[in-house]
Design an enzyme around this catalytic site. Structure first.
Site, mmCIF file in Angstrom:
data_model
loop_
_atom_site.group_PDB
_atom_site.id
_atom_site.type_symbol
_atom_site.label_atom_id
_atom_site.label_comp_id
_atom_site.label_asym_id
_atom_site.label_seq_id
_atom_site.Cartn_x
_atom_site.Cartn_y
_atom_site.Cartn_z
ATOM 1 C CE1 TYR A 144 -24.931 23.202 -1.969
ATOM 2 C CE2 TYR A 144 -26.656 24.604 -2.875
ATOM 3 C CZ TYR A 144 -26.158 23.340 -2.616
ATOM 4 O OH TYR A 144 -26.855 22.232 -3.003
ATOM 5 C CG ASP A 239 -23.517 30.357 -7.825
ATOM 6 O OD1 ASP A 239 -24.620 30.706 -8.294
ATOM 7 O OD2 ASP A 239 -23.374 29.352 -7.099
ATOM 8 C CE LYS A 267 -31.712 29.038 -4.753
ATOM 9 N NZ LYS A 267 -30.344 28.906 -4.329
HETATM 10 C C1 LIG Z 1 -29.464 27.625 -4.630
HETATM 11 C C2 LIG Z 1 -28.084 27.831 -5.094
HETATM 12 C C3 LIG Z 1 -27.442 26.934 -5.962
HETATM 13 C C4 LIG Z 1 -28.041 25.614 -6.349
HETATM 14 O O1 LIG Z 1 -29.203 25.742 -7.080
HETATM 15 P P1 LIG Z 1 -30.204 24.483 -7.136
HETATM 16 O O2 LIG Z 1 -31.271 24.941 -8.073
HETATM 17 O O3 LIG Z 1 -30.659 24.243 -5.743
HETATM 18 O O4 LIG Z 1 -29.436 23.328 -7.680
HETATM 19 C C5 LIG Z 1 -26.207 27.280 -6.452
HETATM 20 N N1 LIG Z 1 -25.616 28.427 -6.100
HETATM 21 C C6 LIG Z 1 -26.193 29.303 -5.255
HETATM 22 C C7 LIG Z 1 -25.497 30.575 -4.925
HETATM 23 C C8 LIG Z 1 -27.428 29.020 -4.717
HETATM 24 O O5 LIG Z 1 -27.975 29.871 -3.846
#
Ligand SMILES: *Cc1c(COP(=O)(O)O)cnc(C)c1O
Length: 426
Positions: A144, A239, A267
């Site tokens: 994701y 990511d 995060k």
């Molecule tokens: C949470 C997450 C996102 C998206 O971040 P948001 O602040 O919810 O837009 C993207 N990549 C990873 C790996 C994530 O865990």
């Protein structure tokens, strides 16, 4: 436990907010039942609107690595707010956070702040495309990267040459530039790269995956990706929205000892306020506006409250790196405890873990990619989730989500959690 008020609040929310929530996983669709409405939280605990106290294993999906309402973060935000909450002009604290973040992670010269992980990943891909002059990207099934159009491409089965959108609203035009591969399948990536030679801008990956449960890459896979990218002039995007400042100061780049070309954050870097970021070496970052041609902007980007929360959080982690070890030890303890109980109960399971990320899968087969993660028994998972909830343990309400431990969780809390697994019916 009673959840009357939460249920009433949910019913009211549904009248005005689609599905009653502002982010789908909160609605408990995967596990059934009504979501819990939170009133407040402190340390390891959530306090809901019905007065229940829950041990929290989500930590707002990762940001609150030191526990809820962590004093240095809260104090920083409160103090900052007194001087105004947004200016749309440069502030010194943006540079302070940038400098600290870059000093903590390997291999990065410059960083730009945005408001979410989604924005960070979307912008990183645009930058990669601008820099390489290529359009296509490879992503992995089950990874994701936020909800921007290019990433809402899921796996059918196996790598396909043309992605098909799995969310209505994503155009075929966008989908065709996102190629899908399977996690831990280097040969699949090689085939895609060969078939699209000279057309790929980037490979984007969760270097330790956390959005299909916690999945660990093999060394061969990760080193192979790095090698292919270097050989073919493709940018490797890590990511690290989940792993950044969680697995170690330097995130997955540090623990895997692999250098990415662009890294995205979110995060933890925002300490619980809306912050995302992407970073790279100078040569690439200078492609961004206003120095370069790739446009990217944000009215609230670098917001002083968000920066103050991020700065307080990263300062704590930078000064106390033993927290990463403490978290990993706690996670190991939880792993052992839960595994022992599930084995005694004769329940088929796999527990995946890396640092403070952990996921429990109800299957006999190793979970190494999206397909194997999807084989988990969801009926058992639902019983597990609701059983634990009834015991005051708040776990992610989906089998595809990792737990995120926070360091306020004590060994007593862990014992209570393991005991709860003992007591529930599975
Ligand atoms: C949470 C997450 C996102 C998206 O971040 P948001 O602040 O919810 O837009 C993207 N990549 C990873 C790996 C994530 O865990």
């Amino acid at each position: 436990m009673i959840y009357q008020r939460s249920s009433a609040l949910f019913a009211e929310a549904k009248k005005y907010i689609p599905g009653g929530v502002n982010s789908p996983v909160r609605a408990f669709k995967a596990v059934g039942g009504d979501p819990i409405f939170v009133k407040k939280a402190k340390g390891a605990y959530l306090y809901d609107e019905d007065g229940n106290k829950l041990i929290d294993y989500i930590a707002s999906w990762g940001p609150l690595i030191l526990g809820h309402a962590y004093d240095p973060v809260i104090n920083a935000v409160v103090e900052k707010a007194k001087n105004g909450t947004s200016f749309g002009m440069p502030t010194e604290i943006e540079t302070e956070l940038a400098k600290l973040a870059i000093s903590m992670v390997p291999n990065m010269d410059k960083i730009r702040f945005v408001n979410s992980g989604t924005e960070a990943c979307m912008s990183a891909v645009r930058l990669a495309r601008g820099y390489t002059g290529k359009d296509k990207i490879i992503k992995f099934a089950g990874c994701y990267h936020g909800h921007s159009d290019s990433f809402l491409i899921q796996a059918g089965s196996g790598a396909v040459t043309f992605g098909s959108p799995n969310s209505p609203g994503v155009t075929q035009g966008t989908a065709k530039d996102t190629l899908l591969a399977e996690y831990n399948d280097l040969d699949g990536v090689k085939e895609l790269v060969k078939a699209n030679k000279g057309e790929l801008a980037a490979i984007i990956i969760e270097p330790i995956a956390g959005n299909m449960g916690c999945i660990i890459p093999t060394d061969i896979f990760m080193n192979g990706l790095r090698e292919i990218c270097t050989q073919e002039g493709i940018l490797l995007i890590f990511d690290e929205v989940m792993t950044g400042f969680r697995l170690a100061k330097g995130g997955a780049q540090e623990v895997l000892n692999i250098k990415a070309d662009i890294v995205t954050y979110g995060k933890v870097i925002g300490g619980g306020l809306p912050v995302g970021a992407f970073a790279s070496r100078t040569e690439i970052m200078d492609y961004l506006a206003p120095d370069g041609p790739v446009y990217q902007a944000g009215t609230l980007s670098g917001n002083p409250l968000a920066m103050s929360a991020g700065l307080a959080m990263l300062t704590e982690l930078n000064n106390n790196p033993e927290v990463f070890k403490s978290l990993a030890d706690k996670t190991e303890y939880l792993h052992k405890g839960i595994a022992e109980v599930l084995t005694q109960k004769g329940i088929a399971h796999q527990i995946n873990k890396y640092g403070s990320m952990i996921s429990v899968h109800f299957t006999n087969e190793p979970v190494v990619d999206f397909a194997s993660s999807a084989k988990g028994n969801n009926e058992t998972f639902k019983k597990y989730f609701h059983g634990m909830l009834a015991k005051g343990i708040y776990l992610p309400p989906s089998a595809f989500e990792s737990y995120f431990l926070n360091d306020a969780i004590s060994y007593e809390d862990l014992d209570a959690t393991i005991n709860a697994v003992k007591e529930i019916d599975l």
